[in-house]
Design a protein around this motif. Structure first.
Motif, short mmCIF file in Angstrom:
data_model
loop_
_atom_site.label_atom_id
_atom_site.label_comp_id
_atom_site.label_asym_id
_atom_site.label_seq_id
_atom_site.Cartn_x
_atom_site.Cartn_y
_atom_site.Cartn_z
N MET A 6 0.83 -1.19 0.00
CA MET A 6 0.08 0.03 0.04
C MET A 6 1.04 1.33 0.08
SD MET A 6 -3.43 -0.91 -0.23
CE MET A 6 -2.66 -2.02 -1.13
N VAL A 7 1.97 1.15 0.88
CA VAL A 7 3.06 2.31 0.78
C VAL A 7 3.61 2.54 -0.60
CG1 VAL A 7 5.20 3.32 1.95
CG2 VAL A 7 3.48 2.26 3.38
N LEU A 8 3.85 1.55 -1.07
CA LEU A 8 4.56 1.57 -2.69
C LEU A 8 3.56 2.01 -3.69
CD1 LEU A 8 6.68 -1.86 -2.51
CD2 LEU A 8 7.61 0.45 -2.58
N GLY A 63 4.11 5.50 -5.26
CA GLY A 63 4.34 5.31 -6.81
C GLY A 63 3.29 6.21 -7.34
N PHE A 64 2.01 6.28 -7.09
CA PHE A 64 1.13 7.13 -7.58
C PHE A 64 1.64 8.77 -7.53
CE2 PHE A 64 -2.10 3.65 -7.47
CZ PHE A 64 -2.22 3.52 -8.97
N GLY A 65 2.30 9.01 -6.11
CA GLY A 65 2.93 10.16 -6.09
C GLY A 65 3.74 10.69 -7.05
N VAL A 88 9.72 9.84 -3.35
CA VAL A 88 11.01 8.76 -3.78
C VAL A 88 11.85 8.18 -2.37
CG1 VAL A 88 13.47 8.80 -4.37
CG2 VAL A 88 11.77 10.17 -5.84
N THR A 89 11.81 8.75 -1.25
CA THR A 89 12.31 8.28 -0.11
C THR A 89 11.46 7.04 0.55
OG1 THR A 89 13.51 10.18 0.44
CG2 THR A 89 13.28 8.75 2.30
N LEU A 90 10.24 7.63 0.33
CA LEU A 90 9.29 6.44 1.01
C LEU A 90 9.15 5.16 0.18
CD1 LEU A 90 7.33 6.39 3.31
CD2 LEU A 90 5.58 7.47 1.88
#
Length: 217
Positions: free
Chosen positions: A25-27, A31-33, A47-49
């Protein structure tokens, strides 16, 4: 055969499942961001996340793979043609006509043939594809001086994004399947407490009652 409430998902399997879900979910969010679908976080933060979540997920997959082979649980993910058509017919047509699911969980096989095939493809195709392309992309600084490096990077990004969308489709179908058949809660509880209704042979039932009474209800 007797249907009993049996613990078929260990604590590690449940941790692996929920941790993997949270990291995916975080990816997807980051990724959408990165692709500009939302601006809830900055590009640098995304990018960091994305990188940290990917590295943690790789570590989780490494432990998961080690666990699958050392416990021989990989056997649950080997698909079989036996019953495959019946399960496919159920999900494509029978489920809309109120028919009963043709597959009953067995102690030695947790997943129906279609589930096993889907999980196997996820584990040997999509997951390796996304982490291999992701790692090559992450280490672009190592090979950026190669001829046509930028073109290769673009192609790599397309493959990585395509694999991510395929995983998103899997997640959506997975969640949708939780709403079919039994109640959402009944589908969810095995991944919370580990217990599910399982067809047991008399020998399996006797073994559990004698040697693992805490794993049968």
């Amino acid at each position: 055969m007797a249907i009993r409430h049996v613990k078929i998902f260990s604590l590690f399997e449940r941790f692996w499942h929920w941790a993997q879900m949270a990291l995916i979910m975080v990816l997807l969010f980051s990724g959408f961001g990165l692709h500009g679908f939302h601006h809830l976080i900055s590009f640098e933060t995304a990018v960091t996340l994305h990188t940290l979540a990917a590295l943690f997920l790789l570590l989780l997959w490494a432990f998961g793979t080690f666990w699958l082979f050392t416990t021989r649980s990989w056997r649950h993910f080997i698909p079989t043609l036996s019953g495959m058509w019946q399960v496919f017919h159920f999900y494509s047509l029978g489920i809309f006509k109120g028919e009963h699911h043709p597959y009953r969980k067995a102690y030695w096989r947790k997943h129906n043939p279609l589930q096993a095939l889907a999980y196997l493809m996820l584990k040997i195709v999509l997951f390796p594809l996304i982490w291999i392309t992701g790692l090559i992309y992450l280490f672009y600084f190592v090979w950026r001086d190669l001829p046509h490096a930028s073109d290769w990077l673009t192609g790599l990004a397309y493959v990585h994004t395509g694999a991510a969308y395929a995983i998103l489709v899997f997640v959506l179908v997975h969640v949708y399947m939780l709403t079919t058949g039994h109640s959402f809660k009944e589908h969810l509880m095995p991944m919370v407490n580990g217990f599910d209704d399982v067809d047991l042979t008399p020998e399996e039932e006797a073994y559990l009652l004698k040697d693992e009474p805490e794993n049968i209800r």
